[in-house]
Design an enzyme around this catalytic site. Structure first.
Site, PDB file in Angstrom:
ATOM      1  N   THR A 194       0.852  -1.190   0.000  1.00  0.00           N
ATOM      2  CA  THR A 194       0.000   0.000   0.000  1.00  0.00           C
ATOM      3  C   THR A 194       0.884   1.234   0.000  1.00  0.00           C
ATOM      4  O   THR A 194       1.850   1.322   0.763  1.00  0.00           O
ATOM      5  CB  THR A 194      -0.933   0.028   1.228  1.00  0.00           C
ATOM      6  OG1 THR A 194      -1.829  -1.089   1.163  1.00  0.00           O
ATOM      7  CG2 THR A 194      -1.758   1.306   1.254  1.00  0.00           C
ATOM      8  N   PHE A 196       1.427   5.075   0.797  1.00  0.00           N
ATOM      9  CA  PHE A 196       0.963   6.105   1.714  1.00  0.00           C
ATOM     10  C   PHE A 196       1.587   7.449   1.358  1.00  0.00           C
ATOM     11  O   PHE A 196       2.762   7.511   0.967  1.00  0.00           O
ATOM     12  CB  PHE A 196       1.360   5.763   3.158  1.00  0.00           C
ATOM     13  CG  PHE A 196       0.522   4.687   3.787  1.00  0.00           C
ATOM     14  CD1 PHE A 196      -0.523   5.000   4.644  1.00  0.00           C
ATOM     15  CD2 PHE A 196       0.783   3.349   3.529  1.00  0.00           C
ATOM     16  CE1 PHE A 196      -1.291   4.004   5.235  1.00  0.00           C
ATOM     17  CE2 PHE A 196       0.018   2.346   4.107  1.00  0.00           C
ATOM     18  CZ  PHE A 196      -1.023   2.679   4.963  1.00  0.00           C
TER      19      PHE A 196
END
Length: 300
Positions: A194, A196
């Site tokens: 992921t 960020f």
């Protein structure tokens, strides 16, 4: 505070007290302690006090209100695509992007101590996590149940005496809340990462040392080939686009807004020329931030 499951509340209270004692150094994140956003905070600055917030909006507002100096917000996942709502929260926040990092996401199947895998029927977790483990959960015959975030799901199953209920969360969440790890690496692919972004009230000063990215939001004019013309300047000036996404706005399906990431910053002549052409073919262009580019996710 009451929005968190009871096992998480004491941890949240302690972390918030520490963060609010040093707000300029604190980094806000969405979720309960042990969430992957908590891990992102550690990657951005291991010494920064983490400030847990219940929602993305709360984490962004904490920075706006001065309760935290920065916020770590997930924007996209290599398995499940973009994170819902972030595409409009970023431009609306008024905050600047000052950094990025890629978090390796390794989901564990958690249960209350003494519960066997065969007893589970449902699994709580954030919709992103459930999507990243969709095939494995189906193969195991487990019904996905959306919850506020991964770590809060781990805390929730400890608060509820329901042996059929499991959670998808990190090994850190299992440790923090006393869950039993029934299986690890439950994600559908090993490359699960992921991305960020780190948000702050003020942008970084240019120039930046080393490879950098710029993120922009814009809305093209409602004319034929408007997007092609708006982005053409990046091609002719040799500026690489690393991300492009769109969403409709203003109650009309004819008004599309776009988010793009480009390699480089506006102080580079080629980027400046491309941005000039983008502005000419757009109703408006908003600079969301220039920041150092993180190492490619395959290396992080």
């Amino acid at each position: 505070m009451d929005s968190y499951p009871p096992p998480a509340r004491d941890l949240v209270a302690a972390m918030r007290t520490a963060a609010l004692a040093a707000p300029d150094r604190a980094i806000a994140f969405q979720g309960a302690p042990g969430a992957y956003s908590h891990q992102a905070v550690r990657q951005f600055d291991a010494a920064a006090p983490p400030l847990p917030c219940f929602s993305f909006e709360d984490a962004i507002q904490a920075v706006i209100d001065g309760e935290a100096g920065q916020a770590a917000i997930p924007v996209e996942n290599s398995l499940h695509g973009r994170v819902a709502d972030v595409h409009f929260l970023l431009p609306e926040s008024g905050l600047a992007i000052v950094g990025e990092t890629f978090v390796k996401v390794e989901h564990c199947l958690l249960a209350r101590p003494g519960v066997a895998s065969a007893e589970l029927r449902e699994v709580l977790s954030h919709p992103q996590a459930l999507g990243q483990c969709r095939r494995r959960l189906k193969a195991l015959g487990l019904r996905p149940v959306p919850f506020a975030d991964t770590a809060a799901a781990a805390a929730e199953i400890m608060a509820r005496d329901e042996r059929h209920l499991g959670a998808l969360a990190s090994a850190l969440a299992a440790e923090l809340y006393g869950c039993c790890v029934l299986a690890d690496n439950l994600q559908d692919a090993d490359h699960n990462r992921t991305r960020f972004l780190l948000l702050a009230r003020a942008p970084l000063a240019l120039p930046l040392a080393g490879p950098a990215k710029t993120t922009l939001a814009f809305e093209v004019k409602n004319i034929p080939a408007a997007l092609f013309k708006a982005l053409g300047g990046f091609a002719t000036n040799g500026v690489n686009l690393s991300r492009l996404e769109s969403h409709v706005s203003g109650g009309s399906f004819t008004a599309a807004q776009f988010l793009i990431d480009i390699e480089g910053t506006p102080d580079a002549p080629a980027v400046a020329r491309a941005l000039e052409e983008l502005a000419f073919h757009s109703k408006w262009v908003r600079m969301l931030g220039c920041y150092p580019a993180a190492a490619d996710w395959e290396e992080s």
